[in-house]
Design a protein around this motif. Structure first.
Motif, short mmCIF file in Angstrom:
data_model
loop_
_atom_site.label_atom_id
_atom_site.label_comp_id
_atom_site.label_asym_id
_atom_site.label_seq_id
_atom_site.Cartn_x
_atom_site.Cartn_y
_atom_site.Cartn_z
N ILE A 216 0.83 -1.16 0.02
CA ILE A 216 0.01 -0.11 -0.19
C ILE A 216 0.94 1.35 -0.06
O ILE A 216 0.48 2.28 0.26
CB ILE A 216 -1.00 0.03 1.27
N GLY A 217 2.28 1.11 -0.35
CA GLY A 217 2.91 2.42 -0.47
C GLY A 217 3.75 2.61 0.62
O GLY A 217 4.43 3.88 0.73
N THR A 218 3.69 1.85 1.77
CA THR A 218 4.63 2.27 2.94
C THR A 218 5.80 1.66 3.17
O THR A 218 5.95 0.59 3.03
CB THR A 218 3.43 2.03 4.27
N THR A 219 6.71 2.41 3.09
CA THR A 219 8.19 2.13 3.35
C THR A 219 8.88 2.38 4.46
O THR A 219 8.69 3.57 4.82
CB THR A 219 9.02 2.31 1.92
N VAL A 220 9.24 1.52 5.18
CA VAL A 220 9.88 1.78 6.58
C VAL A 220 11.41 1.05 6.34
O VAL A 220 11.45 -0.21 6.54
CB VAL A 220 9.18 1.30 7.66
N THR A 221 12.44 1.87 6.51
CA THR A 221 13.84 1.43 5.96
C THR A 221 15.02 1.95 7.01
O THR A 221 15.23 3.06 7.13
CB THR A 221 14.05 2.04 4.70
N GLU A 247 1.75 6.92 1.88
CA GLU A 247 0.80 7.56 0.91
C GLU A 247 -0.49 8.45 1.56
O GLU A 247 -1.06 9.23 0.81
CB GLU A 247 0.72 6.55 -0.18
N THR A 248 -0.91 7.65 2.46
CA THR A 248 -2.13 8.36 3.22
C THR A 248 -1.67 8.76 4.73
O THR A 248 -0.82 8.37 5.15
CB THR A 248 -2.97 6.95 3.39
N ALA A 249 -2.92 9.71 5.08
CA ALA A 249 -2.78 10.21 6.41
C ALA A 249 -3.01 9.07 7.46
O ALA A 249 -2.29 9.00 8.41
CB ALA A 249 -3.88 11.14 6.61
N ASP A 250 -3.75 8.08 7.08
CA ASP A 250 -3.88 6.70 7.89
C ASP A 250 -2.70 6.37 8.16
O ASP A 250 -2.46 5.66 9.33
CB ASP A 250 -5.12 5.89 7.32
N GLU A 251 -1.77 6.03 7.19
CA GLU A 251 -0.68 5.23 7.55
C GLU A 251 0.32 6.22 8.14
O GLU A 251 1.29 5.42 9.06
CB GLU A 251 -0.15 4.97 6.02
N LYS A 252 0.28 7.43 8.18
CA LYS A 252 1.13 8.14 8.76
C LYS A 252 0.80 8.06 10.23
O LYS A 252 1.70 7.90 11.12
CB LYS A 252 0.83 9.91 8.38
N ASP A 253 -0.45 8.10 10.51
CA ASP A 253 -0.95 7.95 12.08
C ASP A 253 -0.46 6.55 12.44
O ASP A 253 0.00 6.40 13.59
CB ASP A 253 -2.48 8.01 12.11
N ARG A 254 -0.63 5.56 12.00
CA ARG A 254 -0.48 4.07 12.09
C ARG A 254 1.05 4.08 12.68
O ARG A 254 1.53 3.27 13.49
CB ARG A 254 -0.74 3.03 11.16
N ILE A 255 2.01 4.62 11.65
CA ILE A 255 3.48 4.30 11.69
C ILE A 255 3.84 5.24 12.82
O ILE A 255 4.82 4.73 13.78
CB ILE A 255 4.36 4.88 10.57
N GLU A 256 3.36 6.49 13.19
CA GLU A 256 3.79 7.29 14.15
C GLU A 256 3.45 6.63 15.49
O GLU A 256 4.19 6.76 16.55
CB GLU A 256 3.42 8.65 14.03
N ALA A 257 2.35 5.95 15.73
CA ALA A 257 1.82 5.21 16.71
C ALA A 257 2.70 4.02 17.01
O ALA A 257 2.98 3.63 18.23
CB ALA A 257 0.25 4.98 16.79
N ALA A 258 3.16 3.30 16.11
CA ALA A 258 3.91 2.02 16.12
C ALA A 258 5.28 2.55 16.65
O ALA A 258 5.75 1.62 17.45
CB ALA A 258 4.02 1.50 14.91
N PHE A 259 5.94 3.62 16.22
CA PHE A 259 7.12 3.96 16.98
C PHE A 259 6.93 4.43 18.45
O PHE A 259 7.88 3.92 19.11
CB PHE A 259 7.81 5.23 15.79
N THR A 260 5.99 5.10 18.63
CA THR A 260 5.77 5.37 20.02
C THR A 260 5.63 4.20 20.97
O THR A 260 5.98 4.22 22.11
CB THR A 260 4.35 6.42 20.23
N GLY A 278 7.45 14.24 9.11
CA GLY A 278 7.36 15.94 8.96
C GLY A 278 6.59 16.43 7.71
O GLY A 278 6.14 17.44 7.63
N ARG A 279 6.57 15.49 6.41
CA ARG A 279 6.03 16.17 5.29
C ARG A 279 4.65 15.12 5.09
O ARG A 279 4.93 13.92 4.81
CB ARG A 279 6.91 15.97 4.03
N PRO A 280 3.55 15.79 5.30
CA PRO A 280 2.40 14.92 4.93
C PRO A 280 2.35 14.39 3.49
O PRO A 280 2.98 14.98 2.56
CB PRO A 280 1.22 15.92 5.39
N PRO A 281 1.55 13.36 3.13
CA PRO A 281 1.47 12.97 1.69
C PRO A 281 0.74 14.29 0.86
O PRO A 281 0.10 14.94 1.33
CB PRO A 281 0.59 11.91 1.83
N MET A 282 1.25 14.23 -0.34
CA MET A 282 0.66 15.03 -1.22
C MET A 282 -0.13 14.17 -2.08
O MET A 282 0.23 13.43 -3.08
CB MET A 282 1.93 15.78 -2.21
N PRO A 283 -1.53 14.42 -2.07
CA PRO A 283 -2.49 13.55 -2.87
C PRO A 283 -2.67 14.05 -4.27
O PRO A 283 -2.39 15.18 -4.51
CB PRO A 283 -3.91 13.91 -2.11
#
Length: 371
Positions: A216-221, A247-260, A278-283
């Motif tokens: 779904i376009g999420t890369t964590v490297t 790619e999405t705001a939902d994924e941004k929230d998921r990843i940030e919560a997972a790191f926390t 820091g940079r939100p997705p550009m739809p």
């Protein structure tokens, strides 16, 4: 538009900008670069380009006056350290311009200025050239967001996609830093008395890498790691740096919560996380209208969604129509083989000018009517 952008004049200005090195965070170099950018703008467009001071170095702002209509957005900082120019000087040969920053993004700046110079009417046009895009835009974000909202449309001068396409979508991107604290001990005499931060970091790297969802376009490297001091000491500290793209705001929230929520595997190890996306997705929806106009101006031009971020991420996230990748056609961003294709410069200059004219006269373009 009654004039044609001259390639020889664009090359002259490109040489001027490239030969003033502008590595991010070097305030003296960035001041010299900002002054050079301002001089080019004033020479070609008239008026006054103002240097806006910031903790990251001067941003350059120019306005033609009138009601704000379009923000032409770029940056003058580059990723190359001082001294790169001596090793890799500006050169034009075999249809290419080379040198530090020609593609990302000094070529785009020059093309845009010369494109605007072909317009008889530049009312409503603003140019903002920031000093810290390559390092996160922390000092310029509020300013560029303010001007984007005031103008209502943004043209971003980052380099073109492969083949000269425009960038109509970008992933959100950010960096996380994970610090592991353990306890040192003698690696031979009493290794069990320590808490091995390197072993804990290895667990964390595997946990972190598993957060990715490429489907779904999420890369964590994980990209950089360090640990230890001597070969006979159980390491008490380790760090891991991680690049994230979503790619999405939902994924941004998921990843940030997972790191926390990262938790240690070893007893008495401690985990601390800083950073974020820091940079939100550009739809791609942010570019629909402007790309349609670009297609009218240059039939056949392609659209591409890309993984890298730009200041267009910020403006698109505000709901401001944003079209990116309007800068140089070439390649090798951030690399020694960076280049710009000379024979595309005039066409790109006129594309920017055509888009500005369309935004000034939306009644002439069905897709823009009612703006």
């Amino acid at each position: 538009m009654h004039r044609t952008a001259r390639v020889d004049a664009m090359i002259e200005d490109l040489r001027t900008l490239v030969e003033v090195e502008s590595p991010s965070r070097d305030l003296d170099a960035l001041r010299a670069s900002a002054e050079a950018v301002a001089t080019v703008i004033e020479r070609r467009l008239g008026g006054r380009a103002v240097l806006l001071e910031s903790a990251a170095g001067p941003h350059v702002h120019w306005t033609a006056g009138g009601d704000p209509t379009v923000l032409v957005l770029g940056h003058h900082d580059t990723v190359f350290p001082l001294g790169t120019l001596a090793r890799r000087p500006f050169r034009v040969a075999d249809g290419r311009a080379t040198g530090p920053g020609v593609f990302d993004m000094l070529g785009g700046l020059v093309q845009a200025v010369h494109g605007l110079a072909t317009l008889d009417d530049r009312s409503g046009v603003e140019i903002l050239v920031t000093a810290d895009e390559e390092v996160g835009s922390h000092s310029s974000r509020a300013l560029l967001e303010e001007r984007a909202l005031a103008c209502g449309a943004v043209l971003v001068l980052e380099g073109a996609a492969d083949g000269g396409g425009l960038k109509t979508g970008r992933k959100g991107c950010g960096t996380f830093h994970v610090a592991v604290t353990g306890r040192a001990s003698h690696a031979g005499l009493e290794p069990a008395a320590g808490v091995n931060a390197l072993v804990e970091a290895a667990h964390q790297v595997l946990d972190i890498a598993a957060l990715g969802r490429p489907d779904i376009g999420t890369t964590v490297t994980p990209t950089v790691a360090s640990a230890g001091t001597l070969d006979n000491v159980v390491p008490a500290e380790a760090t891991v740096t991680v690049d994230v793209r979503v790619e999405t705001a939902d994924e941004k929230d998921r990843i940030e919560a997972a790191f926390t929520a990262l938790a240690p595997h070893l007893d008495e190890a401690e985990i601390a996380v800083r950073g974020g996306i820091g940079r939100p997705p550009m739809p791609e929806s942010a570019s629909v209208e402007l790309f349609a106009v670009a297609r009218q101006l240059r039939p056949g031009i392609e659209a591409e969604a890309v993984g890298g971020g730009s200041d267009g991420n910020f403006t698109a996230a505000l709901g401001v129509p944003t079209l990116d990748g309007l800068g140089a056609v070439g390649g090798g961003a951030h690399a020694d083989h960076e280049y710009l294709l000379i024979d595309t410069m005039a066409e790109r200059a006129h594309l920017v000018a055509g888009l500005v004219h369309a935004l000034q006269h939306p009644e002439e373009h069905e897709v823009l009517r009612g703006r």
